[in-house]
Write a protein that holds these residues in place. Structure first.
Motif, PDB file in Angstrom:
ATOM      1  N   LEU A  22       0.621  -1.407   0.034  1.00 47.88           N
ATOM      2  CA  LEU A  22      -0.037   0.357  -0.197  1.00 47.88           C
ATOM      3  C   LEU A  22       0.740   1.397  -0.169  1.00 47.88           C
ATOM      4  O   LEU A  22       1.727   1.526   0.670  1.00 47.88           O
ATOM      5  CB  LEU A  22      -0.852   0.428   1.142  1.00 47.88           C
ATOM      6  CG  LEU A  22      -1.525   1.337   1.688  1.00 47.88           C
ATOM      7  CD1 LEU A  22      -2.456   1.240   0.197  1.00 47.88           C
ATOM      8  CD2 LEU A  22      -2.366   0.973   2.741  1.00 47.88           C
ATOM      9  N   SER A  23       0.608   1.995  -0.865  1.00 46.26           N
ATOM     10  CA  SER A  23       1.387   3.180  -1.459  1.00 46.26           C
ATOM     11  C   SER A  23       0.414   4.832  -1.937  1.00 46.26           C
ATOM     12  O   SER A  23      -0.453   3.637  -2.110  1.00 46.26           O
ATOM     13  CB  SER A  23       2.602   3.270  -2.224  1.00 46.26           C
ATOM     14  OG  SER A  23       3.565   1.969  -1.801  1.00 46.26           O
ATOM     15  N   ALA A  24       1.341   5.141  -1.234  1.00 45.90           N
ATOM     16  CA  ALA A  24      -0.227   6.494  -1.327  1.00 45.90           C
ATOM     17  C   ALA A  24       0.996   7.778  -1.106  1.00 45.90           C
ATOM     18  O   ALA A  24       1.682   8.355  -0.518  1.00 45.90           O
ATOM     19  CB  ALA A  24      -1.204   6.374  -0.476  1.00 45.90           C
TER      20      ALA A  24
ATOM     21  N   ARG B 139       4.499   4.102   2.381  1.00 45.93           N
ATOM     22  CA  ARG B 139       5.367   3.777   1.447  1.00 45.93           C
ATOM     23  C   ARG B 139       5.359   1.907   1.382  1.00 45.93           C
ATOM     24  O   ARG B 139       5.314   1.728   2.701  1.00 45.93           O
ATOM     25  CB  ARG B 139       6.979   4.250   1.698  1.00 45.93           C
ATOM     26  CG  ARG B 139       6.957   5.551   1.549  1.00 45.93           C
ATOM     27  CD  ARG B 139       8.452   5.811   2.049  1.00 45.93           C
ATOM     28  NE  ARG B 139       8.289   7.359   3.190  1.00 45.93           N
ATOM     29  CZ  ARG B 139       9.445   8.034   2.251  1.00 45.93           C
ATOM     30  NH1 ARG B 139       9.830   8.290   1.788  1.00 45.93           N
ATOM     31  NH2 ARG B 139       8.742   9.421   3.461  1.00 45.93           N
ATOM     32  N   GLU B 140       4.982   1.211   0.810  1.00 47.46           N
ATOM     33  CA  GLU B 140       4.818   0.365   1.220  1.00 47.46           C
ATOM     34  C   GLU B 140       4.788  -0.977   1.737  1.00 47.46           C
ATOM     35  O   GLU B 140       5.662  -2.103   2.819  1.00 47.46           O
ATOM     36  CB  GLU B 140       6.346  -0.463   0.032  1.00 47.46           C
ATOM     37  CG  GLU B 140       6.275  -0.078  -0.838  1.00 47.46           C
ATOM     38  CD  GLU B 140       7.780   0.030  -1.819  1.00 47.46           C
ATOM     39  OE1 GLU B 140       8.461  -1.019  -1.458  1.00 47.46           O
ATOM     40  OE2 GLU B 140       7.734   0.089  -3.343  1.00 47.46           O
TER      41      GLU B 140
ATOM     42  N   ASP C 249      -2.826   9.411  10.058  1.00 47.17           N
ATOM     43  CA  ASP C 249      -4.117   9.828   9.014  1.00 47.17           C
ATOM     44  C   ASP C 249      -3.841   9.335   7.738  1.00 47.17           C
ATOM     45  O   ASP C 249      -5.051   9.325   7.797  1.00 47.17           O
ATOM     46  CB  ASP C 249      -3.673  11.107   9.293  1.00 47.17           C
ATOM     47  CG  ASP C 249      -3.664  12.036  10.809  1.00 47.17           C
ATOM     48  OD1 ASP C 249      -4.337  10.663  11.671  1.00 47.17           O
ATOM     49  OD2 ASP C 249      -3.799  12.552  11.219  1.00 47.17           O
ATOM     50  N   GLU C 250      -3.501   9.140   7.690  1.00 45.42           N
ATOM     51  CA  GLU C 250      -3.581   8.725   5.426  1.00 45.42           C
ATOM     52  C   GLU C 250      -3.740   7.559   5.784  1.00 45.42           C
ATOM     53  O   GLU C 250      -3.910   7.042   4.881  1.00 45.42           O
ATOM     54  CB  GLU C 250      -1.703   9.498   5.044  1.00 45.42           C
ATOM     55  CG  GLU C 250      -1.016  10.379   5.178  1.00 45.42           C
ATOM     56  CD  GLU C 250      -0.566  10.741   6.337  1.00 45.42           C
ATOM     57  OE1 GLU C 250      -0.588  10.540   7.339  1.00 45.42           O
ATOM     58  OE2 GLU C 250      -0.368  12.417   6.314  1.00 45.42           O
ATOM     59  N   LEU C 251      -2.734   6.565   6.924  1.00 45.22           N
ATOM     60  CA  LEU C 251      -3.316   5.180   6.397  1.00 45.22           C
ATOM     61  C   LEU C 251      -4.930   5.178   7.029  1.00 45.22           C
ATOM     62  O   LEU C 251      -5.581   4.045   6.398  1.00 45.22           O
ATOM     63  CB  LEU C 251      -2.012   4.307   7.743  1.00 45.22           C
ATOM     64  CG  LEU C 251      -2.387   2.743   7.945  1.00 45.22           C
ATOM     65  CD1 LEU C 251      -2.094   2.392   6.536  1.00 45.22           C
ATOM     66  CD2 LEU C 251      -1.750   2.039   8.725  1.00 45.22           C
ATOM     67  N   VAL C 252      -5.184   5.633   7.509  1.00 48.88           N
ATOM     68  CA  VAL C 252      -6.574   5.373   8.189  1.00 48.88           C
ATOM     69  C   VAL C 252      -7.600   6.356   7.062  1.00 48.88           C
ATOM     70  O   VAL C 252      -8.043   5.426   5.972  1.00 48.88           O
ATOM     71  CB  VAL C 252      -6.708   5.675   9.204  1.00 48.88           C
ATOM     72  CG1 VAL C 252      -8.514   6.433   9.718  1.00 48.88           C
ATOM     73  CG2 VAL C 252      -6.134   5.861  10.708  1.00 48.88           C
TER      74      VAL C 252
END
Lengths: 506, 304
Positions: A258-260, A271-272, A294-297
């Protein structure tokens, strides 16, 4: 070093409907590290705001070095030698470190002189900091250093620290403690507010305990056990969450590289990230705020879309689905900010229950809302999770933080999701309510859900999780079994320093 | 069609005049927004300034007194906005829109007896030496004094925000009002002063229209200049230097399209009329990269 620096005598402050401080008296000696303990709502913040000149007491008086002390505003308090490091940093993101420090001073010298002083103080106390950096780019630990240095440049006699370690890694906490001990040895008194009892035992010379606005006890934390202090704070025996044995089953939620990109200027790119959350298992994700939580959530809830295959729920790619579609499939997410993100403050609890429960609890049919069922659902949450509220018609914002948190977490748990992701489930929640929330998470996992808990409270993660991983600068460490992890190992994981061996055995 | 009718020197010279009203209004609003307040009433304060300035100038015979009256009029109207939003905690967007409508109505009422009168003009003045430079002197140094007052205000605001302690505090209040309050700064007082400065500048901008540019009083004569000023503040990323560029760009294209219209250029007039708006926004959007002040438009309540 035994002279009394600041004495509080009978301080009382009442707000409409609540007495925040009730006849509070105690004294802080010069060079002493004095702990102020209490649950949320015990009146700690009001008390320190009084000392810092932000709140005027209704009754009672303070003396500083024997002279009457009535600061009219924070400037007056600072001029008298009181410095304060706030819990929610009072910093200005778009400005440089030097500018932020200048704002906290009465008659600041030119920027270049400030930069020189910052370098000098940061070297003396082992707090590395570049005065020309923009504050918005700093880590939480560095931001705290800005606040501390801002206070130290004023040469304070008393430094007030409000929950200073809640955002720090164990290593950063150790650096902070060394700084505080050094200050104390030089004669600066420190009023240290925290509910982390082990820290207080390690650091403080004296503790005053508040409950419901009144002083309920004083103790020497070096010889009093954490449990005794906790029970003085709560005024009752403490329930420790019970783990039941549960079988860990197949993987339910899978993150596959999962990357964004960072969603905004001060955000963190993911990152990955690779992770599998299994049935019956609680995955704890530790890390200091601002490392991508916050980004992961947002990526998990569907507020931020990613490539479909990056997130899989029971082998079904869902990375490109919007939040409601994910809820329908059994993935619930409770974000950190309860007021304004997890709940709409101006709306009633009933309406808030509807917001996430509409699809899973079939609270609407053919575009019309079934208010009866919504109300039943809200009442079930209030009853099951001991949410203290006059009624389910009350606005969410009128509840205390802990009660709203119980409501927000309870709302997700009662929908019986297959996977539940919670961010900071007990942030700002008092010990009794926190124990209840943790117990509910354990029970949910025991019923066969996969639970992911993102938290900065390492004690909490160690208490409930089965596997632990750390989020650092948007990267997730390889998961490790939580049982048997030492504080040092966790600290290294949080700092991002992992040996290859750790990666290999994952 | 006759392009030879367009004199490039005159064109550049009138650019500065055309840009001045918007520049004045925008630099005031920039300070207001850097303090964290969104005042959408710029149009209303401009037109109020235009009528106040006109009335004072006609009755006193002095354009200078007229501009002073315009500044006072704009500032008074902005005090109304400040009281409502800072002390009664009303919504800034709604209050600002209402202020524009109120200003348009109030100015029409005040200006009833002044339609068709000519305003007293600045006496001819000639800047020695600089004004005599060929071409450049004609373009830059042969204008009325208010053009230079506008430039002076922009420079002063830039220096104030960049170098002064008061400017630092003002930016801090706009960036995070809770933190500024916790440090003991008087958020509401600072914002009231910024709002009044914004009102005074908008008033000057309006008076420049009624006293120099037109120079007459007509109802609704600002014709959207306040809205352009607001847009320029945002697209200029709240930076005085870019604001100057944006205002001159707008002024330049306005003058150019008027000249093209006069020369009988073969595209419909409507396209030419929209060109200044389009050109300004396109250029500033391409340049934009910054972020708004953190507390912009948020209501400040000391107890939270």
């Amino acid at each position: 070093m035994t002279n009394t620096l600041l004495a509080l005598n009978g301080l009382t402050k009442a707000y409409p409907g609540v007495v925040a401080n009730d006849d509070v008296s105690f004294a802080i000696k010069e060079g002493e590290i004095h702990a102020l303990l209490g649950e949320n709502g015990a009146g700690k913040s009001t008390l320190v705001k009084t000392i810092y000149g932000l709140v005027k007491p209704d009754r009672g008086e303070m003396t500083l070095k024997g002279a009457a002390f009535t600061p009219a505003d924070p400037r007056a308090a600072r001029a008298s030698g009181i410095g304060m490091v706030f819990q929610h940093f009072s910093l200005f993101d778009a400005m440089t470190v030097a500018e932020n420090i200048a704002l906290g001073m009465e008659a600041p010298p030119p920027q270049r002189e400030i930069a020189r002083q910052v370098r000098e103080v940061s070297e003396k106390y082992g707090l590395p900091l570049d005065p020309l950096r923009i504050v918005g780019d700093l880590s939480a630990g560095e931001r705290q250093r800005v606040e501390i240095i801002r206070c130290l440049l004023q040469d304070p006699k008393l430094l007030i620290m409000d929950e200073p370690t809640s955002v720090l890694t164990p290593q950063e906490v150790e650096v902070l403690f060394q700084t505080l001990r050094k200050l104390s040895a030089e004669g600066t008194a420190i009023l240290y507010i925290s509910h982390k009892l082990e820290e207080i035992r390690a650091l403080c010379d004296q503790a005053t305990i508040l409950r419901l606005g009144a002083v309920v006890g004083e103790c020497d934390p070096k010889v009093t056990s954490a449990r005794e202090m906790a029970e003085m704070m709560v005024g009752a025996k403490l329930q420790v969450p019970q783990r039941s044995d549960r079988a860990v089953g197949r993987g339910l939620l899978q993150l596959d590289n999962l990357s964004a990109p960072a969603p905004h200027q001060f955000g963190t790119p993911l990152r990955e990230i690779r992770l599998t959350a299994r049935i019956g298992e609680i995955t704890g994700i530790g890390g200091v705020a601002g490392n991508g939580q916050d980004e992961l959530v947002a990526a998990l809830s569907g507020e931020m879309r990613v490539a479909a295959g990056m997130i899989k729920l029971a082998d079904q790619p869902i990375g490109n689905l919007p939040p409601n579609a994910r809820r329908k499939l059994g993935l619930s997410v409770a974000p950190e900010e309860r007021n304004g993100h997890a709940a709409a403050g101006e709306m009633s609890l009933i309406e808030n229950a509807l917001l996430t429960g509409r699809v899973p609890k079939s609270l609407a049919s053919r575009g019309f809302l079934r208010w009866g069922r919504v109300k039943d659902f809200a009442q079930a949450i209030v009853a099951d999770f001991d949410v203290r509220t006059p009624s389910v018609e009350s606005a969410a914002a009128s509840l205390s933080g802990g009660n709203l948190q119980k409501f927000v977490v309870g709302r997700e748990i009662l929908q019986e999701p297959k996977v539940l992701v919670v961010n900071q489930p007990t942030w700002g929640v008092d010990a009794a309510a926190a124990a209840a929330i943790r117990q509910a998470l354990l029970d949910l996992a025991a019923k066969g859900a996969a639970v992911v808990v993102i938290s900065q409270d390492l004690d909490e993660l160690m208490e409930i999780s089965d596997q632990f991983c750390a989020l650092n600068a948007g990267q997730l460490s390889a998961p490790r079994p939580a049982a048997g992890l030492t504080v040092d190992e966790i600290g290294l994981m949080l700092g991002g320093a992992q040996s290859d061996a750790v990666r290999a055995d994952a | 069609m006759d392009f030879s009718a367009i004199n490039p020197v005159l064109l550049l010279a009138s650019l500065m005049v055309a840009a001045t009203p918007i520049l004045l209004a925008a630099i005031g609003e920039l300070v207001v927004e850097r303090a964290g307040v969104l005042n959408l009433g710029v149009e209303g304060m401009m037109i109020t300034g235009a009528v106040c300035g006109f009335i004072v100038a006609v009755n006193s015979g002095s354009p200078w007194l007229g501009f002073a009256g315009a500044a006072v009029g704009g500032a008074l109207l902005s005090v109304l906005f400040g009281l409502l939003t800072q002390y009664l905690l009303s919504n800034q967007v709604a209050t600002g829109l209402a202020l524009t409508l109120f200003g348009l109505g109030l100015s029409a009422l005040m200006g009833q007896g002044y339609i068709g009168i000519k305003a007293p003009s600045f006496p001819d003045w000639h800047i020695p030496l600089l004004g005599d430079i060929p071409v450049i002197g004609e373009i830059v140094f042969q204008h009325d004094p208010m053009v230079y007052v506008g430039l002076l205000i922009v420079t002063a605001v830039w220096a104030f925000l960049t170098y002064s302690r008061a400017g630092l505090i003002l930016r801090a209040v706009g960036e995070n009002h809770d933190a500024a309050h916790a440090l003991g700064y008087k958020v509401r007082a600072i914002r009231m002063m910024a709002i009044m400065f914004g009102g005074a500048c908008a008033g000057l901008g309006g008076a420049y229209l009624s006293l120099v540019r037109v120079p007459q009083w007509t109802e609704g004569m600002t014709a959207g200049a306040g809205w352009i000023a607001l847009a320029i503040v945002v697209f200029a990323n709240w930076k005085p230097g870019r604001l100057l560029l944006g205002a001159y760009l707008f002024g330049g294209v306005t003058v150019l399209q008027l000249n093209l219209q006069a020369a009988g250029f073969a595209i419909p007039v409507e396209y030419l009329s929209m060109s200044p708006y389009l050109a300004t926004i396109v250029v500033l959007v391409i340049m934009s990269s910054g972020r708004a002040p953190g507390s912009l438009g948020r209501i400040f309540h000391a107890s939270r």
